[in-house]
Design a protein around this motif. Structure first.
Motif, mmCIF file in Angstrom:
data_model
loop_
_atom_site.group_PDB
_atom_site.id
_atom_site.type_symbol
_atom_site.label_atom_id
_atom_site.label_comp_id
_atom_site.label_asym_id
_atom_site.label_seq_id
_atom_site.Cartn_x
_atom_site.Cartn_y
_atom_site.Cartn_z
ATOM 1 N N LEU A 56 -83.594 -21.238 -35.857
ATOM 2 C CA LEU A 56 -83.425 -21.521 -34.296
ATOM 3 C C LEU A 56 -84.497 -20.957 -33.634
ATOM 4 C CD1 LEU A 56 -79.782 -20.295 -34.545
ATOM 5 C CD2 LEU A 56 -80.547 -22.670 -34.155
ATOM 6 N N ALA A 57 -85.007 -19.729 -33.902
ATOM 7 C CA ALA A 57 -86.232 -19.113 -33.164
ATOM 8 C C ALA A 57 -87.422 -19.953 -32.976
ATOM 9 C CB ALA A 57 -86.533 -17.966 -34.039
ATOM 10 N N ILE A 58 -87.958 -20.811 -34.105
ATOM 11 C CA ILE A 58 -88.803 -21.729 -34.056
ATOM 12 C C ILE A 58 -88.598 -22.853 -33.289
ATOM 13 C CG2 ILE A 58 -90.031 -23.327 -35.584
ATOM 14 C CD1 ILE A 58 -89.788 -21.411 -37.927
ATOM 15 N N ARG A 59 -87.630 -23.466 -33.285
ATOM 16 C CA ARG A 59 -87.136 -24.663 -32.438
ATOM 17 C C ARG A 59 -87.312 -24.426 -31.043
ATOM 18 N NH1 ARG A 59 -84.827 -28.886 -34.909
ATOM 19 N NH2 ARG A 59 -83.570 -29.577 -32.879
ATOM 20 N N PHE A 60 -86.895 -22.944 -30.593
ATOM 21 C CA PHE A 60 -86.731 -22.403 -29.321
ATOM 22 C C PHE A 60 -88.231 -22.144 -28.867
ATOM 23 C CE2 PHE A 60 -87.754 -18.330 -27.323
ATOM 24 C CZ PHE A 60 -87.371 -18.697 -25.814
ATOM 25 N N PHE A 61 -89.142 -21.791 -29.850
ATOM 26 C CA PHE A 61 -90.687 -21.275 -29.227
ATOM 27 C C PHE A 61 -91.290 -22.407 -28.932
ATOM 28 C CE2 PHE A 61 -94.772 -19.877 -31.099
ATOM 29 C CZ PHE A 61 -94.854 -19.109 -29.725
ATOM 30 N N ILE A 62 -91.184 -23.510 -29.626
ATOM 31 C CA ILE A 62 -92.072 -24.563 -29.320
ATOM 32 C C ILE A 62 -91.697 -25.139 -27.924
ATOM 33 C CG2 ILE A 62 -92.736 -26.907 -29.926
ATOM 34 C CD1 ILE A 62 -93.972 -24.961 -31.643
ATOM 35 N N GLY A 63 -90.623 -25.253 -27.710
ATOM 36 C CA GLY A 63 -90.083 -25.960 -26.309
ATOM 37 C C GLY A 63 -90.461 -24.921 -25.122
ATOM 38 N N PHE A 64 -90.379 -23.548 -25.413
ATOM 39 C CA PHE A 64 -90.625 -22.442 -24.411
ATOM 40 C C PHE A 64 -92.135 -22.547 -24.392
ATOM 41 C CE2 PHE A 64 -91.514 -18.317 -22.924
ATOM 42 C CZ PHE A 64 -90.681 -18.201 -21.944
ATOM 43 N N LEU A 65 -92.685 -22.782 -25.259
ATOM 44 C CA LEU A 65 -94.321 -22.832 -25.165
ATOM 45 C C LEU A 65 -94.950 -23.736 -24.585
ATOM 46 C CD1 LEU A 65 -96.629 -20.931 -26.338
ATOM 47 C CD2 LEU A 65 -96.660 -22.387 -28.211
ATOM 48 N N PHE A 72 -91.625 -15.455 -35.805
ATOM 49 C CA PHE A 72 -92.571 -16.469 -35.647
ATOM 50 C C PHE A 72 -92.779 -16.561 -33.931
ATOM 51 C CE2 PHE A 72 -90.505 -18.082 -39.724
ATOM 52 C CZ PHE A 72 -91.807 -18.113 -40.167
ATOM 53 N N LEU A 73 -92.284 -15.511 -33.168
ATOM 54 C CA LEU A 73 -92.652 -15.286 -31.956
ATOM 55 C C LEU A 73 -93.881 -14.400 -31.826
ATOM 56 C CD1 LEU A 73 -88.922 -15.134 -30.448
ATOM 57 C CD2 LEU A 73 -90.449 -17.024 -30.850
ATOM 58 N N PRO A 74 -94.422 -14.369 -30.866
ATOM 59 C CA PRO A 74 -95.930 -13.581 -30.812
ATOM 60 C C PRO A 74 -95.591 -12.069 -30.273
ATOM 61 C CG PRO A 74 -95.942 -14.700 -28.710
ATOM 62 C CD PRO A 74 -94.758 -15.101 -29.649
ATOM 63 N N SER A 103 -97.971 -13.682 -35.793
ATOM 64 C CA SER A 103 -97.821 -14.880 -35.054
ATOM 65 C C SER A 103 -98.934 -15.034 -34.046
ATOM 66 C CB SER A 103 -96.425 -15.202 -34.527
ATOM 67 O OG SER A 103 -96.530 -16.402 -33.763
ATOM 68 N N ALA A 104 -98.879 -13.737 -33.021
ATOM 69 C CA ALA A 104 -99.578 -13.710 -31.890
ATOM 70 C C ALA A 104 -101.472 -13.862 -32.337
ATOM 71 C CB ALA A 104 -99.706 -12.480 -31.108
ATOM 72 N N SER A 105 -101.770 -13.024 -33.554
ATOM 73 C CA SER A 105 -102.875 -12.928 -33.818
ATOM 74 C C SER A 105 -103.606 -14.145 -34.463
ATOM 75 C CB SER A 105 -103.101 -11.888 -34.784
ATOM 76 O OG SER A 105 -102.489 -12.226 -36.079
ATOM 77 N N SER A 106 -102.659 -14.997 -35.150
ATOM 78 C CA SER A 106 -103.322 -16.280 -35.712
ATOM 79 C C SER A 106 -103.087 -17.257 -34.519
ATOM 80 C CB SER A 106 -102.372 -16.818 -36.822
ATOM 81 O OG SER A 106 -100.954 -16.652 -36.616
ATOM 82 N N ILE A 107 -102.221 -17.176 -33.553
ATOM 83 C CA ILE A 107 -102.449 -18.137 -32.373
ATOM 84 C C ILE A 107 -103.304 -18.053 -31.562
ATOM 85 C CG2 ILE A 107 -101.097 -18.764 -30.230
ATOM 86 C CD1 ILE A 107 -98.374 -18.591 -31.778
ATOM 87 N N ILE A 108 -103.618 -16.672 -31.286
ATOM 88 C CA ILE A 108 -104.886 -16.539 -30.511
ATOM 89 C C ILE A 108 -106.192 -16.942 -31.108
ATOM 90 C CG2 ILE A 108 -106.400 -14.581 -29.469
ATOM 91 C CD1 ILE A 108 -103.880 -13.071 -29.075
ATOM 92 N N GLY A 109 -106.109 -16.871 -32.491
ATOM 93 C CA GLY A 109 -107.316 -17.421 -33.247
ATOM 94 C C GLY A 109 -107.559 -18.819 -33.158
ATOM 95 N N GLY A 110 -106.247 -19.722 -33.211
ATOM 96 C CA GLY A 110 -106.384 -20.897 -32.919
ATOM 97 C C GLY A 110 -106.904 -21.167 -31.925
ATOM 98 N N MET A 111 -106.333 -20.633 -30.605
ATOM 99 C CA MET A 111 -106.846 -21.191 -29.383
ATOM 100 C C MET A 111 -108.404 -20.757 -29.277
ATOM 101 S SD MET A 111 -103.376 -20.125 -27.060
ATOM 102 C CE MET A 111 -104.135 -20.690 -25.673
ATOM 103 N N GLN A 112 -108.854 -19.736 -29.781
ATOM 104 C CA GLN A 112 -110.124 -19.399 -29.535
ATOM 105 C C GLN A 112 -111.109 -20.377 -30.391
ATOM 106 O OE1 GLN A 112 -112.001 -17.908 -32.419
ATOM 107 N NE2 GLN A 112 -113.960 -17.720 -30.995
ATOM 108 N N GLN A 113 -110.675 -20.884 -31.437
ATOM 109 C CA GLN A 113 -111.362 -22.095 -32.083
ATOM 110 C C GLN A 113 -110.713 -23.584 -31.490
ATOM 111 O OE1 GLN A 113 -113.644 -21.968 -34.812
ATOM 112 N NE2 GLN A 113 -113.356 -19.773 -33.810
#
Length: 274
Positions: free
Chosen positions: A236-245, A18-20, A157-167
């Motif tokens: 654990l990784a998901i919880r870390f990622f949102i806070g880091f982001l 779930f990290l890009p 994760s990276a491609s769908s997040i970039i797609g979301g931000m592009q939208q």
């Protein structure tokens, strides 16, 4: 594959799904460094342990996933997953062939890293901050972006997040929608690998994934242990990622990908990895 090797690959999957940064790419690197033979079971294992990572998302966001008063949420996920289902079905064999290429991973990590360094500056004016405001059209387009992850090293994760931000989704919502979209996408990939796909065990000898597991206690134990480890680490990784982001954006993931891609190219050049 030994139990220790299975645990290491599962940790890599849980950390990176779930990290890009590309979980598939990192599993290919890890298995190459450990000298694990790329046989049918190894390929099956690297796909099927996504099941544990999927469950981490469902547990963390269980209120969202089981809020049946909001049926449009499920429809949006169904619309978004259509491109991956179609392309995955049409190009399954070609995707499997690319899974054996560390060079593809290295180049994808490097180029994807450059994109992530740029991404925070590219989309600075998001207009969508709630899932309810994501239209079916935007969900479908995000699903199309996700298909880039069929190239090992690109990162689902990276491609769908970039797609979301592009939208026009803000980066936190883009990340969360990427998590939600992972569930049907990865569930379909896992089901295909376990139930539908014919794995070649030897020339002229094929087996379904579930037959491979049920026919060997050792393989079944590796599969179960791998999924349990992947679930715990992904949670654990998901919880870390949102806070880091929220604090740092995507650039540090971009720097990491660039460094990892360069190092992998060097290792390939020195023939440390074949």
């Amino acid at each position: 594959m030994t139990i220790v090797e299975a645990v290491i690959i599962a940790i890599v999957e849980g950390l990176t799904e779930f990290l890009p940064v590309s979980s598939t790419g990192h599993m290919i690197i890890a298995s190459s460094l450990m000298g694990i033979e790329k046989d049918a079971f190894t390929k099956l294992f690297e796909v099927a342990i996504q099941l544990g990572a999927i469950m981490a998302v469902v547990v963390l966001y269980w209120k969202k996933f089981f809020d049946f008063k909001r049926p449009l949420f499920y429809v949006k996920l169904a619309v978004a997953v259509i491109p991956a289902l179609v392309l995955g079905y049409l190009f399954s064999d070609k995707i499997d062939a690319m899974l054996e290429s560390p060079l593809t991973v290295a180049l994808s990590l490097l180029l994807g890293g450059l994109v992530l360094v740029w991404i925070d500056r590219a989309f600075q004016r998001p207009g969508i901050h709630e899932e309810e405001n994501i239209s079916f059209g935007k969900a479908f387009i995000i699903g199309c972006w996700q298909c880039l992850a069929m190239i090992p090293g690109v990162s689902r994760s990276a491609s769908s997040i970039i797609g979301g931000m592009q939208q026009k989704l803000d980066r936190n919502l883009a990340a969360e929608f990427s998590f939600f979209l992972a569930v049907p996408t990865m569930a379909a990939a896992t089901a295909h690998s376990l139930i539908l796909k014919d794995w070649e065990l030897a020339p002229g000898v094929k087996s379904k994934g579930y037959e491979m597991l049920l026919g060997s206690t050792d393989k079944l134990v590796l599969f179960i242990v791998g999924n349990v480890v992947a679930f715990a680490v992904a949670w654990l990784a998901i919880r870390f990622f949102i806070g880091f982001l929220q604090r740092h954006g995507f650039r540090w993931f971009g720097y990491y990908r660039i460094a990892a891609g360069v190092i992998l190219l060097i290792l390939l050049g020195l023939k440390v990895i074949q």
